[in-house]
Design an enzyme around this catalytic site. Structure first.
Site, PDB file in Angstrom:
ATOM      1  N   GLU A 323       0.830  -1.204   0.000  1.00 48.49           N
ATOM      2  CA  GLU A 323       0.000   0.000   0.000  1.00 48.49           C
ATOM      3  C   GLU A 323       0.867   1.257   0.000  1.00 48.49           C
ATOM      4  OE1 GLU A 323      -4.293   0.976   1.833  1.00 48.49           O
ATOM      5  OE2 GLU A 323      -2.747   0.667   3.348  1.00 48.49           O
ATOM      6  N   HIS A 352       8.011 -27.106   1.990  1.00 47.34           N
ATOM      7  CA  HIS A 352       7.264 -28.210   1.386  1.00 47.34           C
ATOM      8  C   HIS A 352       6.181 -27.685   0.450  1.00 47.34           C
ATOM      9  CE1 HIS A 352       9.184 -31.008   4.219  1.00 47.34           C
ATOM     10  NE2 HIS A 352       9.080 -29.998   5.075  1.00 47.34           N
ATOM     11  N   LYS A 454     -12.539   2.504  -3.406  1.00 46.47           N
ATOM     12  CA  LYS A 454     -13.680   2.852  -2.549  1.00 46.47           C
ATOM     13  C   LYS A 454     -14.765   3.569  -3.347  1.00 46.47           C
ATOM     14  CE  LYS A 454     -11.140   3.289   1.825  1.00 46.47           C
ATOM     15  NZ  LYS A 454     -10.696   4.230   2.882  1.00 46.47           N
TER      16      LYS A 454
END
Length: 527
Positions: A323, A352, A454
């Protein structure tokens, strides 16, 4: 000196250690020459100067015309005014005292029962910071039990309410929103408040707000007589809020040491404030990021803490780094598309999983290993294979296997994980992010992409209401019918809205095939 990843001389020359912090930083397995890193010293003259201006109170978040003051939280004496310093100290004291009163039972619920749980409602840094605190530091059966709602997923909200069903009356509801207008925490808050009221449970006397003075949330909490309101200053951004009330309240409620957390961050701030480039850990760390990615972020950052308690740290860094550094424009208004992608989980689990690709696949990353030297004070490992030694061996083995293929890495080693060292670790990365942003001439403290998201979401929510109202009024509508009434450019959004609203919902009659959006005709049935 050269770029050899296995040079002992290079390791010794670039190993940083601080005996007050008991933290090591090794950048020797980043592929750079002494000439390349020395060339950055001149750049850091301006970098250090910019950081000094920021700490002195310069307007650094230009978009919002705000100062950036999270460094003041750890050392109020450097804040630009005595008023700010007094407010910071008062906030710390208020949180510490409140935590003690909750834990020792001086503050109880309306039924005179002691609080047992916390339901934390916050998104972004307002959720990740507290989660990192509790996951990293909370000891078994110490303090209150924490649950988190950091999204508006209906299943998450319903599951948390079900899990807490028998304990809701002794649960503190903490709502974090600086402005009080962020949709996700507001919606979650309203749902939980309504649930409590429907079930004759207390909300107001159990609710706590962390917000700016005079925000929407502040006014709501004040008018409804919530249990407590803690201050969240306008000069504290979400991704750097962990040493504000946002991080300190969880520390208080799990009975951990707020002073040590602040002290660790403050001492790291001191270490990263010095202008001696090669003895400044954040300068070394940000230089390593810059050199390995050619200053363009072309390599991903893979974060591998070799301790389960730090598993959330990868997510925390993902927000802090991406950000802050993911920016389209530099300060000159030029398109640069900067950023460093961050992912990770924990070692040795990841050995793994994707470490196979890291060693043998595309070379587009660098690793950050995080190592801890301490062992639990327990006798369960006596006369048995010591898991700490194996974990250390797995880390060193992975690091060696990567460097043998010229895959680059950084290693950070902590003596132990506690409030002090976690505060220091966070402060190190905060400063490194700031330094890197200065090196590439971007603003680390704005987030235009987040704001654009937004606004786009708000537009969709508005269309949702329009479509719902249209169908409520009666009649059959195709997607083309609806878009012709609203906006012909939003056909795809209208399809998504209708699918979410109508698929599997018996209140709607759907004609046509969902695989062929143009064939759909939808009508709301009379209830």
């Amino acid at each position: 000196m050269n770029g050899d990843l296995n040079s002992w001389d290079k390791f010794c020359n670039y190993l940083w250690f601080d005996k007050k912090l008991n933290i090591w930083l090794d950048i020797s397995k980043i592929n750079f020459t002494s000439k390349e890193i020395n060339n950055l010293e001149d750049k850091f003259v301006d970098v250090f100067s910019s950081m000094k201006e920021l700490e002195n109170g310069a307007i650094s978040n230009i978009d919002e015309n705000r100062q950036v003051g999270h460094y003041w939280l750890r050392n109020p004496s450097i804040s630009p005014s005595s008023k700010i310093a007094e407010e910071i100290r008062a906030d710390i004291n208020a949180i510490s005292e409140f935590g003690k009163q909750i834990l020792n039972g001086d503050i109880k619920n309306k039924n005179n029962k002691q609080y047992t749980d916390v339901l934390w409602i916050g998104i972004g840094g307002s959720g990740l910071g507290p989660l990192l605190i509790t996951e990293s530091l909370q000891k078994c059966s110490r303090g209150l039990n924490f649950s988190y709602i950091d999204n508006v997923d209906p299943f998450l909200i319903s599951e948390k309410l079900e899990e807490l069903s028998e304990k809701l009356s002794t649960t503190l509801f903490v709502v974090v929103s600086k402005s009080g207008g962020t949709p996700e925490p507001r919606i979650a808050m309203e749902i939980i408040k309504s649930h409590c009221e429907k079930n004759s449970l207390e909300w107001n006397s159990n609710a706590i707000a962390i917000t700016m003075k005079d925000s929407k949330l502040f006014k709501k909490a004040t008018s409804e007589y919530w249990l407590k309101i803690f201050n969240l200053q306008d000069w504290v951004g979400g991704r750097t809020s962990i040493t504000s009330s946002v991080g300190l309240l969880p520390l208080a409620l799990i009975n951990e040491n707020i002073s040590e957390f602040i002290k660790g961050a403050s001492l790291m701030d001191e270490a990263t404030r010095i202008s001696d480039f090669k003895n400044n850990p954040a300068a070394l760390l940000s230089s390593a990021w810059y050199l390995t990615g050619d200053g363009t972020g072309k390599r991903d950052m893979v974060v591998l803490p070799y301790r389960d308690r730090l598993q959330v740290f990868s997510k925390y860094l993902q927000q802090l780094v991406m950000e802050s550094l993911g920016k389209k424009f530099n300060r000159n208004g030029e398109v640069v598309n900067q950023g460093i992608s961050v992912f990770g989980n924990k070692g040795s689990t990841d050995q793994h999983a994707y470490v196979q690709q890291l060693r043998d696949g595309i070379d587009n990353f660098f690793c950050i290993f995080i190592e801890l030297l301490d062992t639990p004070s327990t006798n369960i490992f006596d006369d048995k294979e010591n898991p700490k030694e194996y974990l250390s061996g797995f880390l060193q083995g992975t690091r060696s296997a990567l460097s043998s293929e010229n895959r680059q890495s950084i290693t950070i080693t902590l003596e132990k994980l506690n409030c002090f060292s976690l505060g220091a670790l966070i402060a190190l990365f905060e400063r490194a992010v700031s330094f890197y942003a200065e090196l590439v001439n971007i603003n680390a403290y704005d987030q235009p992409g987040v704001e654009a998201g937004k606004k786009a979401a708000a537009n969709i929510i508005e269309y949702q209401q329009k479509v719902s109202n249209l169908l409520d009024a009666g009649g059959e509508y195709s997607i083309n019918d609806i878009t012709s009434l609203f906006d012909n450019s939003v056909s795809e959004s209208i399809f998504f809205i209708l699918r979410e609203m109508c698929f599997g919902n018996d209140n709607y009659l759907v004609k046509g095939d969902w695989s062929n959006p143009n064939s759909l005709v939808i009508q709301k049935l009379n209830s």
